[in-house]
Design a protein around this motif. Structure first.
Motif, mmCIF file in Angstrom:
data_model
loop_
_atom_site.group_PDB
_atom_site.id
_atom_site.type_symbol
_atom_site.label_atom_id
_atom_site.label_comp_id
_atom_site.label_asym_id
_atom_site.label_seq_id
_atom_site.Cartn_x
_atom_site.Cartn_y
_atom_site.Cartn_z
ATOM 1 N N GLN A 70 0.842 -1.205 0.000
ATOM 2 C CA GLN A 70 0.000 0.000 0.000
ATOM 3 C C GLN A 70 0.874 1.251 0.000
ATOM 4 O OE1 GLN A 70 -3.492 -1.739 -0.523
ATOM 5 N NE2 GLN A 70 -3.527 0.398 0.098
ATOM 6 N N ALA B 184 0.997 4.154 -2.879
ATOM 7 C CA ALA B 184 0.836 5.561 -2.507
ATOM 8 C C ALA B 184 1.986 6.408 -3.044
ATOM 9 C CB ALA B 184 0.732 5.692 -0.988
ATOM 10 N N ASN C 73 -5.132 6.324 -0.626
ATOM 11 C CA ASN C 73 -4.456 5.040 -0.434
ATOM 12 C C ASN C 73 -4.581 4.540 0.999
ATOM 13 O OD1 ASN C 73 -2.620 4.005 -2.906
ATOM 14 N ND2 ASN C 73 -2.843 6.227 -3.016
ATOM 15 N N ASP D 98 -8.258 3.274 1.211
ATOM 16 C CA ASP D 98 -8.444 2.005 0.492
ATOM 17 C C ASP D 98 -8.395 0.834 1.454
ATOM 18 O OD1 ASP D 98 -8.859 2.430 -2.213
ATOM 19 O OD2 ASP D 98 -6.756 2.826 -2.580
ATOM 20 N N THR E 241 -6.951 -0.321 -4.661
ATOM 21 C CA THR E 241 -5.900 0.688 -4.782
ATOM 22 C C THR E 241 -5.528 0.958 -6.230
ATOM 23 O OG1 THR E 241 -4.975 0.068 -2.642
ATOM 24 C CG2 THR E 241 -3.517 1.219 -4.143
#
Length: 594
Positions: A32, A36, A55, A58, A121
């Motif tokens: 993640q 991002a 992000n 998400d 994402t």
């Protein structure tokens, strides 16, 4: 004693596998951060805070939807006559995470949760810089609650695709293609960013504008984080060391070859290797190998990566010049196209020599390894079913959101930036001046006068003006301000030359220069950039004792390259100078600072 030792070792191996399984889940969660960073770096600084927030949400929204319904839809089972069963289209809905927690499989829950969050994402990047944050939260919830769990159940939850023999080991189809399709449809329904495409009066796109990412260093960090996380993404489910080692090998070879292929291709096609496209190519290779990482060998993974590195360049070009879908980060090219390619590649390159083949439960080797067309056909069936479900459901979701709360921010909000308008955040980079340099070009139109480029057609006055060069007429005033605007690369030479002349004080400002010339025509992601707003340096000096003509001549010699953009020199008469510390004025005030 031997049996007891064997039992202990078997138990130990099981414990080690369980720990690695959860470490793999943690690595996937860490991806993640990679998404991002990658998305923020590929887009403009005025939207960085919004992208980080999306992000973050998400995963957080996905987690809530996962324990409410997503996990049951994908993994839910029931016991019938002592046999645990599940549906072929959808899992058995239950609340075991609440009602039967003592016997709940926590590891499986967390492992599949982090994969679910990855799907949502992917969509964020393609719809970046113009999507309402509230709308984003809604469709992220829908993807995590319904769209992903249903199709993932077909492959990984005991559904009909698993029964057929369809193979997608870690998600080229179930995660990346699904996320990429959602991203394409969302970006298409949302429309392009302001200024991305130039249209004529009939509405035909005549030009594609490049919007360079504001921080490719952060984007590169994101790619490295994602690549690291991908070893968990692909390898966490490996149940023996040989399979794990083979997966690590294929997960390294495919993206490396993809990046080299992209490097060579962009270097040849555009004249210089494209940094951002090579970053995309690394991810494209990772996406493409994900489905078959357990059943391919080194040669197969290399070919998969080679195709992925070229396919991602084609995908970016296709979106820009054919579909005119604005995808700021290349998510459609990376995830949708290479998710499809990677899933098909299983039917081409699966081999029994790979350690994971024996437990893969597929019908046979790939076409290029003598296995015929059966597995390849099953791969197309899986792609078709998953794509159809995704297209229908996400289109309905986006349509409802668009007609109710709306998908897109206003034009004013988009221009100002979503950090400020959506989150009340002046800037994600506090203390830095943020300038949006996209869409700042000047175009030739019916009111533009650039002179006559054909000497034979030029007027007599134009010919005289072109041939005759006269020395500048300098005011006889004793003090002058000389303003020099030049290339940043020539600043050191200019500073040294002026210092050697006797100028010891100057004011220096970094500025952006805008003109009608098209500059060098550099390429960014296959689109020519209008190099008309470029970093310049503005140097200001006040002279009295030193003749201003000497300053001009010195600056001209230091700055001259013979190319457009060498700069300009402006000379102004100065009426008054006062030195604050001593009160001295005019000539006296300048004597120790020149």
């Amino acid at each position: 004693m031997t049996e007891e030792i064997k039992a202990v070792l078997d138990s130990l191996n099981g414990e080690i596998y369980a720990v690695w399984f959860l470490i793999g889940a943690a690595l996937v969660f860490w991806m993640q951060a990679g998404f991002a960073m990658c998305e923020a770096g590929f887009t403009r600084a005025k939207n960085s805070g919004n992208i980080i927030m999306k992000n973050l949400m998400d995963f957080c929204i996905g987690t809530v939807m996962w324990f409410i319904c997503g996990a049951s839809i994908m993994l839910g089972t029931q016991v019938v006559d002592g046999v645990e069963t599940t549906g072929k289209f959808i899992g058995v809905f239950n609340f075991d995470v609440f009602t039967n927690y003592a016997n709940f499989d926590y590891s499986i829950f967390v492992f599949n949760l982090v994969f679910c969050a990855t799907t949502a994402t992917i969509v964020s990047g393609s719809m970046a810089e113009r999507t309402k944050f509230s709308s984003y939260c809604i469709y992220s919830a829908v993807i995590s609650a319904i769209i992903y769990p249903v199709e993932a159940h077909w492959t990984w939850g005991g559904g009909f695709l698993a029964d057929l023999g369809f193979h997608d080991y870690a998600g080229s189809n179930c995660i990346h293609m699904v996320g990429g399709i959602c991203a394409f449809i969302g970006a298409w329904m949302l429309g392009p960013r302001i200024g991305k495409f130039v249209k004529d009066k009939s509405g035909k796109v005549t030009k594609v504008n490049a919007f360079p990412g504001h921080n490719l260093v952060i984007a590169a960090l994101g790619v490295f984080i994602l690549w690291l996380g991908w070893y968990g993404f692909n390898g966490a489910a490996a149940t023996d060391l040989a399979t794990l080692g083979s997966i690590f090998l294929t997960t390294t070879v495919a993206p490396a070859v993809a990046t080299v292929a992209c490097l060579i291709f962009t270097w040849v096609k555009y004249g210089k290797p494209d940094v951002s496209m090579c970053l995309n190519a690394s991810l494209a290779g990772l996406v493409a190998i994900t489905a078959g990482c357990d059943v391919t060998d080194c040669a197969g993974s290399a070919i998969i990566g080679l195709v992925a590195g070229l396919l991602v360049v084609f995908g970016v070009w296709f979106n820009d010049h054919v579909t005119h879908v604005d995808d700021p980060v290349g998510a459609v090219a990376v995830h949708a196209l290479n998710g499809i390619w990677g899933t098909i590649a299983v039917g081409l390159f699966a081999t029994s020599t790979a350690p994971g083949y024996a437990v893969a439960q597929i019908v046979g080797e790939g076409l290029f390894y003598g296995g015929g067309l059966k597995q390849l056909g099953l791969q197309f069936v899986g792609i078709g079913a998953t794509a159809l479900w995704t297209i229908v459901t996400v289109t309905i979701a986006f349509f409802i959101i668009k007609k109710t709360v709306g998908l897109r921010v206003s034009e004013e909000e988009e221009i100002i930036g979503l950090d400020r308008t959506e989150h009340g955040l002046p800037s994600a980079y506090s203390g830095f001046s943020i300038m949006d340099i996209s869409e700042t070009t000047m175009e030739v139109n019916e009111n533009t006068s650039l002179g006559e480029e054909d000497y034979d057609h030029a007027s007599e006055a134009q010919k005289n003006a072109a041939v005759k060069v006269s020395n500048p007429v300098i005011s006889t005033a004793s003090m002058h301000k000389v303003v020099i605007i030049a290339k940043l690369t020539r600043y050191d030479a200019l500073k040294k030359a002026l210092n050697d002349l006797g100028v010891t004080g100057m004011t220096v400002t970094q500025v952006m220069g805008c003109g009608i010339q098209k500059g060098a025509g550099e390429m960014y992601r296959g689109v020519e950039m209008d190099a008309t707003l470029l970093p310049k340096v503005k140097v200001e000096v006040i002279v009295s004792k030193i003749p201003v003509e000497h300053v001009i001549d010195t600056a001209k010699k230091a700055l001259y390259t013979g190319h457009i953009g060498d700069g300009k020199i402006f000379v102004y008469s100065v009426d008054k100078v006062v030195k604050i510390r001593t009160g001295e004025e005019d000539y006296s005030a300048l004597q120790d600072v020149e």
